[in-house]
Design a protein around this motif. Structure first.
Motif, PDB file in Angstrom:
ATOM      1  N   GLY A 104       7.246 -38.066 -27.543  1.00 14.66           N
ATOM      2  CA  GLY A 104       8.010 -39.316 -27.407  1.00 14.66           C
ATOM      3  C   GLY A 104       9.061 -39.314 -26.312  1.00 14.66           C
ATOM      4  O   GLY A 104       9.477 -40.368 -25.852  1.00 14.66           O
ATOM      5  N   TYR A 105       9.504 -38.134 -25.869  1.00 14.34           N
ATOM      6  CA  TYR A 105      10.582 -38.041 -24.872  1.00 14.34           C
ATOM      7  C   TYR A 105      10.059 -37.858 -23.461  1.00 14.34           C
ATOM      8  O   TYR A 105      10.835 -37.861 -22.503  1.00 14.34           O
ATOM      9  N   CYS A 106       8.747 -37.664 -23.299  1.00 13.02           N
ATOM     10  CA  CYS A 106       8.227 -37.138 -22.029  1.00 13.02           C
ATOM     11  C   CYS A 106       7.749 -38.238 -21.102  1.00 13.02           C
ATOM     12  O   CYS A 106       6.996 -39.122 -21.523  1.00 13.02           O
ATOM     13  N   GLY A 151       1.881 -29.128 -15.959  1.00 12.72           N
ATOM     14  CA  GLY A 151       1.280 -30.345 -16.505  1.00 12.72           C
ATOM     15  C   GLY A 151       2.290 -31.342 -16.981  1.00 12.72           C
ATOM     16  O   GLY A 151       3.440 -31.317 -16.560  1.00 12.72           O
ATOM     17  N   GLY A 152       1.819 -32.133 -17.915  1.00  9.45           N
ATOM     18  CA  GLY A 152       0.641 -32.000 -18.718  1.00  9.45           C
ATOM     19  C   GLY A 152       0.479 -30.647 -19.432  1.00  9.45           C
ATOM     20  O   GLY A 152       1.398 -29.871 -19.565  1.00  9.45           O
ATOM     21  N   THR A 153      -0.724 -30.456 -19.853  1.00 10.01           N
ATOM     22  CA  THR A 153      -1.066 -29.254 -20.613  1.00 10.01           C
ATOM     23  C   THR A 153      -2.221 -28.551 -19.926  1.00 10.01           C
ATOM     24  O   THR A 153      -3.390 -28.830 -20.228  1.00 10.01           O
ATOM     25  N   GLU A 208       1.644 -23.135 -17.234  1.00 10.25           N
ATOM     26  CA  GLU A 208       2.331 -23.682 -18.409  1.00 10.25           C
ATOM     27  C   GLU A 208       1.311 -23.773 -19.532  1.00 10.25           C
ATOM     28  O   GLU A 208       0.103 -23.857 -19.283  1.00 10.25           O
ATOM     29  N   ALA A 209       1.800 -23.800 -20.751  1.00  7.15           N
ATOM     30  CA  ALA A 209       0.893 -23.892 -21.892  1.00  7.15           C
ATOM     31  C   ALA A 209       1.633 -24.494 -23.069  1.00  7.15           C
ATOM     32  O   ALA A 209       2.845 -24.306 -23.200  1.00  7.15           O
ATOM     33  N   ASN A 210       0.906 -25.201 -23.886  1.00  5.30           N
ATOM     34  CA  ASN A 210       1.488 -25.642 -25.157  1.00  5.30           C
ATOM     35  C   ASN A 210       1.139 -24.587 -26.195  1.00  5.30           C
ATOM     36  O   ASN A 210       0.009 -24.072 -26.197  1.00  5.30           O
ATOM     37  N   PRO A 211       2.053 -24.267 -27.068  1.00  8.38           N
ATOM     38  CA  PRO A 211       1.798 -23.176 -28.016  1.00  8.38           C
ATOM     39  C   PRO A 211       0.511 -23.360 -28.819  1.00  8.38           C
ATOM     40  O   PRO A 211      -0.190 -22.388 -29.109  1.00  8.38           O
ATOM     41  N   GLU A 212       0.192 -24.623 -29.151  1.00 10.86           N
ATOM     42  CA  GLU A 212      -0.980 -24.840 -30.000  1.00 10.86           C
ATOM     43  C   GLU A 212      -2.285 -24.849 -29.203  1.00 10.86           C
ATOM     44  O   GLU A 212      -3.357 -24.960 -29.783  1.00 10.86           O
ATOM     45  N   LEU A 233      13.232 -24.450 -24.042  1.00 11.89           N
ATOM     46  CA  LEU A 233      13.955 -25.102 -25.151  1.00 11.89           C
ATOM     47  C   LEU A 233      14.514 -26.439 -24.679  1.00 11.89           C
ATOM     48  O   LEU A 233      14.867 -26.590 -23.506  1.00 11.89           O
ATOM     49  N   ILE A 234      14.609 -27.383 -25.593  1.00  8.19           N
ATOM     50  CA  ILE A 234      15.348 -28.632 -25.349  1.00  8.19           C
ATOM     51  C   ILE A 234      16.502 -28.650 -26.360  1.00  8.19           C
ATOM     52  O   ILE A 234      16.285 -28.353 -27.545  1.00  8.19           O
ATOM     53  N   TYR A 235      17.711 -28.963 -25.885  1.00 12.06           N
ATOM     54  CA  TYR A 235      18.840 -29.057 -26.826  1.00 12.06           C
ATOM     55  C   TYR A 235      19.465 -30.450 -26.775  1.00 12.06           C
ATOM     56  O   TYR A 235      19.267 -31.202 -25.811  1.00 12.06           O
ATOM     57  N   LEU A 244      18.310 -32.626 -23.526  1.00 13.13           N
ATOM     58  CA  LEU A 244      17.366 -33.737 -23.682  1.00 13.13           C
ATOM     59  C   LEU A 244      17.754 -34.879 -22.736  1.00 13.13           C
ATOM     60  O   LEU A 244      18.893 -35.344 -22.741  1.00 13.13           O
ATOM     61  N   ILE A 245      16.793 -35.321 -21.932  1.00 16.08           N
ATOM     62  CA  ILE A 245      17.019 -36.491 -21.080  1.00 16.08           C
ATOM     63  C   ILE A 245      16.237 -37.647 -21.702  1.00 16.08           C
ATOM     64  O   ILE A 245      15.045 -37.495 -22.006  1.00 16.08           O
ATOM     65  N   VAL A 246      16.925 -38.763 -21.901  1.00 20.30           N
ATOM     66  CA  VAL A 246      16.237 -39.941 -22.442  1.00 20.30           C
ATOM     67  C   VAL A 246      15.681 -40.720 -21.258  1.00 20.30           C
ATOM     68  O   VAL A 246      16.428 -41.333 -20.495  1.00 20.30           O
ATOM     69  N   GLU A 247      14.376 -40.618 -21.051  1.00 22.56           N
ATOM     70  CA  GLU A 247      13.738 -41.238 -19.886  1.00 22.56           C
ATOM     71  C   GLU A 247      13.346 -42.671 -20.208  1.00 22.56           C
ATOM     72  O   GLU A 247      12.757 -42.943 -21.254  1.00 22.56           O
ATOM     73  N   ASP A 248      13.654 -43.560 -19.237  1.00 25.97           N
ATOM     74  CA  ASP A 248      13.273 -44.970 -19.407  1.00 25.97           C
ATOM     75  C   ASP A 248      11.773 -45.076 -19.657  1.00 25.97           C
ATOM     76  O   ASP A 248      10.995 -44.348 -19.050  1.00 25.97           O
TER      77      ASP A 248
HETATM   78  C1  LIG Z   1       5.317 -30.001 -18.554  1.00 26.54           C
HETATM   79  S1  LIG Z   1       6.367 -29.553 -19.832  1.00 26.54           S
HETATM   80  C2  LIG Z   1       5.806 -27.967 -20.477  1.00 26.54           C
HETATM   81  C3  LIG Z   1       4.483 -27.620 -20.890  1.00 26.54           C
HETATM   82  C4  LIG Z   1       3.843 -28.249 -22.056  1.00 26.54           C
HETATM   83  N1  LIG Z   1       3.293 -29.519 -21.716  1.00 26.54           N
HETATM   84  C5  LIG Z   1       4.693 -28.407 -23.287  1.00 26.54           C
HETATM   85  O1  LIG Z   1       5.328 -29.428 -23.418  1.00 26.54           O
HETATM   86  O2  LIG Z   1       4.655 -27.495 -24.125  1.00 26.54           O
HETATM   87  C6  LIG Z   1       7.779 -28.863 -19.096  1.00 26.54           C
HETATM   88  C7  LIG Z   1       9.060 -28.792 -19.905  1.00 26.54           C
HETATM   89  O3  LIG Z   1       9.918 -29.835 -19.519  1.00 26.54           O
HETATM   90  C8  LIG Z   1      10.869 -30.060 -20.549  1.00 26.54           C
HETATM   91  N2  LIG Z   1      11.020 -31.510 -20.711  1.00 26.54           N
HETATM   92  C9  LIG Z   1      10.062 -32.452 -20.609  1.00 26.54           C
HETATM   93  N3  LIG Z   1      10.597 -33.686 -20.814  1.00 26.54           N
HETATM   94  C10 LIG Z   1      11.936 -33.500 -21.044  1.00 26.54           C
HETATM   95  C11 LIG Z   1      13.042 -34.379 -21.321  1.00 26.54           C
HETATM   96  N4  LIG Z   1      12.862 -35.705 -21.426  1.00 26.54           N
HETATM   97  N5  LIG Z   1      14.264 -33.840 -21.494  1.00 26.54           N
HETATM   98  C12 LIG Z   1      14.447 -32.500 -21.389  1.00 26.54           C
HETATM   99  N6  LIG Z   1      13.443 -31.633 -21.142  1.00 26.54           N
HETATM  100  C13 LIG Z   1      12.204 -32.116 -20.966  1.00 26.54           C
HETATM  101  C14 LIG Z   1      10.319 -29.409 -21.811  1.00 26.54           C
HETATM  102  O4  LIG Z   1      11.118 -28.325 -22.172  1.00 26.54           O
HETATM  103  C15 LIG Z   1       8.935 -28.954 -21.385  1.00 26.54           C
HETATM  104  O5  LIG Z   1       8.568 -27.765 -22.013  1.00 26.54           O
END
Ligand SMILES: C[S@@+](CC[C@H](N)C(=O)[O-])C[C@H]1O[C@@H](n2cnc3c(N)ncnc32)[C@H](O)[C@@H]1O
Ligand code: SF4
Length: 398
Positions: free
Chosen positions: A42-44, A86-88, A119-123, A184-186, A216-220
């Motif tokens: 939801g934050y990405c 990514g992405g994943t 990069e990788a997602n844990p799952e 980590l995101i805080y 955490l950045i709240v993206e538009d």
């Molecule tokens: C492309 S993602 C990492 C790989 C993978 N897709 C995942 O989410 O597990 C890169 C990193 O950016 C950070 N990130 C993405 N969106 C963010 C946001 N809105 N605020 C803060 N950190 C963010 C997260 O910590 C994320 O793991």
């Protein structure tokens, strides 16, 4: 869906660079963007698509076609770093990621000891896929953990359980990865100080050599932003984010992690992400894939975002570059200051103009710069300076 791209001057059909533009001497990296995720957090707002939004079919061929086009445009001596992001990326079979690395090596040659990250997602990894990636030549893996607290993972819409990220990190170590990062995101709404302490404790116990921690950045345009606008979630607080940062730096520091960039800590200089350091120190890189950004010799360009539009361009023998810009020396200086000031090594005072040096003297007086480094001619942030890095940058620039 991701937002629209900025405009600039057009990129020629064959992707050639403006006359006189050359690769610099700060190293060369390759970024590969894999724009697919099983679901959207939801934050990405990264350039990424679920299966309902874009097909993965044709991605690999198109991306390798862009590599062939790139090989006609530039001939770096060698590739120092590769970063598949990514992405994943790990939604692709490990064999596809191995093929990408192989083709980059065949095209430009990997330097001995090159850093190769995915990069990788844990799952989305298993002990088998991790072993296959390691065998293929990946040296580093970066896992999106975000939090160890189930309530926080739920607000972030993460798919994995709290325990899966440290488990994947241990599996990566067992597969032979020397360098493993956890993100980590805080400051997520609802995250308590104890939740974040648990996240820090978890990364420390996971035995990794690198941690990235982002506020955490709240993206538009994201689902999270909409929920906040509707009042369903509170907005993050700057004061809480500052407290979390201080907790991260204190706890990580106590366990042998040193900061080397405002949001990045490593147990050893060898564990620092060389690819990101290349971005932050004026290196050149070619970004392959939908929406990927590139930089060579002061020219920046960015690809069309949608995988289908990207593949169509390449099938027609046309560069996927959407637009480009040439940075003026003043813009290059501004970018250099903005990025370098965030590094533990800082930047030389003499690289600033008179107004910037006056700004640095004020920042020193305010306790935002390290006095020892300043006396030896460098601008290096103190812990308080790291909390106010953006304000310091504004003071150092015209
Ligand atoms: C492309 S993602 C990492 C790989 C993978 N897709 C995942 O989410 O597990 C890169 C990193 O950016 C950070 N990130 C993405 N969106 C963010 C946001 N809105 N605020 C803060 N950190 C963010 C997260 O910590 C994320 O793991
Ligand atoms: S898995 Fe990673 S890239 Fe994909 S939507 Fe979530 S944070 Fe963004």
């Amino acid at each position: 869906m991701p937002g629209v791209l900025p405009d600039g001057e057009p990129v020629p059909a064959d992707g050639t660079l403006p006359a006189g533009v050359q690769l610099g001497r700060h190293g060369f990296g390759v970024y590969v963007h894999v724009p697919f995720c099983a679901s959207r957090c939801g934050y990405c707002d990264f350039n990424t698509y679920t299966a309902a939004e874009a097909s993965q079919e044709g991605y690999l061929d198109a991306m390798l076609e862009e590599l062939r086009l790139a090989a006609k445009v530039i001939t770096p001596d060698r590739v120092d770093t590769v970063f598949v992001g990514g992405g994943t990326p790990t939604l692709l079979p490990a064999g596809d990621l191995a093929r990408i690395l192989d083709e980059v090596d065949r095209t430009w040659g990997l330097a001995p000891g090159a850093e190769v990250t995915t990069e990788a997602n844990p799952e989305s990894v298993t002990p088998e896929s991790l072993r296959a990636l390691r065998r293929a030549g990946f040296t580093r893996i970066s896992l999106g953990m975000q939090s160890a607290a189930p309530n926080v993972l739920a607000v972030l819409d993460r798919r994995h359980t709290a325990g899966r990220a440290p488990q994947a990190a241990a599996e990566a170590r067992e597969a032979g990865f020397e360098h493993v990062n956890l993100d980590l995101i805080y400051g997520t709404p609802g995250e308590t100080a104890d939740d974040f302490a648990l996240s820090l404790d978890t990364v420390i116990r996971a035995g990794v050599d690198h941690v990235s921690a982002y506020a955490l950045i709240v993206e538009d345009g994201t689902r999270m932003a909409a929920r906040m606008r509707r009042g369903e979630l509170p907005y993050p607080s700057d004061d809480v984010a500052a407290d979390r940062y201080l907790a991260a730096d204190r706890t990580l520091g106590e366990h042998g992690f040193d900061w080397y960039e405002v949001s990045n800590w490593a147990t050893d200089p060898a564990g620092r992400c060389r690819h990101n350091l290349l971005y932050w120190t004026g290196g050149d890189w070619w970004g392959l894939g939908p929406g990927a950004h590139s930089h060579v010799g002061g020219v920046r360009w960015w690809n069309v975002k949608h995988p289908a539009a990207y593949a169509r361009r390449l099938a027609d023998g046309i560069s996927p570059g959407h637009a480009r810009e040439r940075l003026t020396p003043a813009e290059q200086h501004m970018e250099d200051v903005m990025l370098r000031v965030r590094l533990a090594g800082g930047l030389p005072l003499e690289s600033l103009d008179a107004a910037g040096r006056a700004g640095a003297a004020r920042a020193l007086g305010d306790g935002l710069l390290e006095p020892g480094a300043y006396r030896s001619g460098r601008v290096v942030l103190t812990l308080r300076g790291r909390l106010l890095a953006d304000a310091v940058v504004r003071d150092l620039l015209p």
